[in-house]
Scaffold this motif. Structure first.
Motif, PDB file in Angstrom:
ATOM      1  N   MET A 182       0.812  -1.191   0.000  1.00  0.00           N
ATOM      2  CA  MET A 182       0.000   0.000   0.000  1.00  0.00           C
ATOM      3  C   MET A 182       0.862   1.263   0.000  1.00  0.00           C
ATOM      4  O   MET A 182       0.562   2.216  -0.709  1.00  0.00           O
ATOM      5  CB  MET A 182      -0.906  -0.041   1.236  1.00  0.00           C
ATOM      6  N   THR A 183       1.896   1.277   0.777  1.00  0.00           N
ATOM      7  CA  THR A 183       2.774   2.430   0.851  1.00  0.00           C
ATOM      8  C   THR A 183       3.490   2.648  -0.472  1.00  0.00           C
ATOM      9  O   THR A 183       3.722   3.792  -0.876  1.00  0.00           O
ATOM     10  CB  THR A 183       3.807   2.235   1.973  1.00  0.00           C
ATOM     11  N   TRP A 240       2.274   2.057  -3.449  1.00  0.00           N
ATOM     12  CA  TRP A 240       1.317   2.692  -4.369  1.00  0.00           C
ATOM     13  C   TRP A 240       1.212   4.197  -4.090  1.00  0.00           C
ATOM     14  O   TRP A 240       1.145   4.998  -5.018  1.00  0.00           O
ATOM     15  CB  TRP A 240      -0.065   2.053  -4.250  1.00  0.00           C
ATOM     16  N   ILE A 241       1.199   4.567  -2.839  1.00  0.00           N
ATOM     17  CA  ILE A 241       1.124   5.981  -2.482  1.00  0.00           C
ATOM     18  C   ILE A 241       2.395   6.705  -2.923  1.00  0.00           C
ATOM     19  O   ILE A 241       2.348   7.818  -3.444  1.00  0.00           O
ATOM     20  CB  ILE A 241       0.880   6.144  -0.961  1.00  0.00           C
TER      21      ILE A 241
END
Length: 93
Positions: free
Chosen positions: A1-2, A4-5
């Motif tokens: 997730m990190t 992608w950010i």
């Protein structure tokens, strides 16, 4: 997730910057230069001042530019005509 950010945020910033550059280009084309406004304020006729209040600076400057183009074209034509006329009158007398 990190991950992608970390990828998405720079891409969004680049897209935003490109969009703002396009907007700035369009706005710059529609702006009026300072010297044009100064020239208008110094030499405007009453009908052009009325157009300033009715249509805004864009419409008033359009009338002003048209008048100036007419003067430049007309002056060169008149100058050629008067030069020919005065040349004939001096040689004819």
């Amino acid at each position: 997730m990190t991950a992608w950010i970390a990828i998405l945020i720079p891409l969004l910033i680049m897209v935003f910057a490109l969009g703002m550059e396009r907007l700035e280009t369009r706005l710059r084309a529609g702006t009026v230069r300072e010297d044009e406004v100064e020239d208008f304020l110094e030499r405007a006729r009453p009908d052009e001042v009325k157009a300033l209040f009715r249509q805004g600076i864009g419409g008033a400057l359009t009338l002003f530019r048209l008048r100036n183009l007419g003067k430049r074209g007309g002056a060169s034509r008149r100058g050629a005509r008067t030069g020919e006329t005065s040349g004939r009158s001096t040689t004819g007398v």
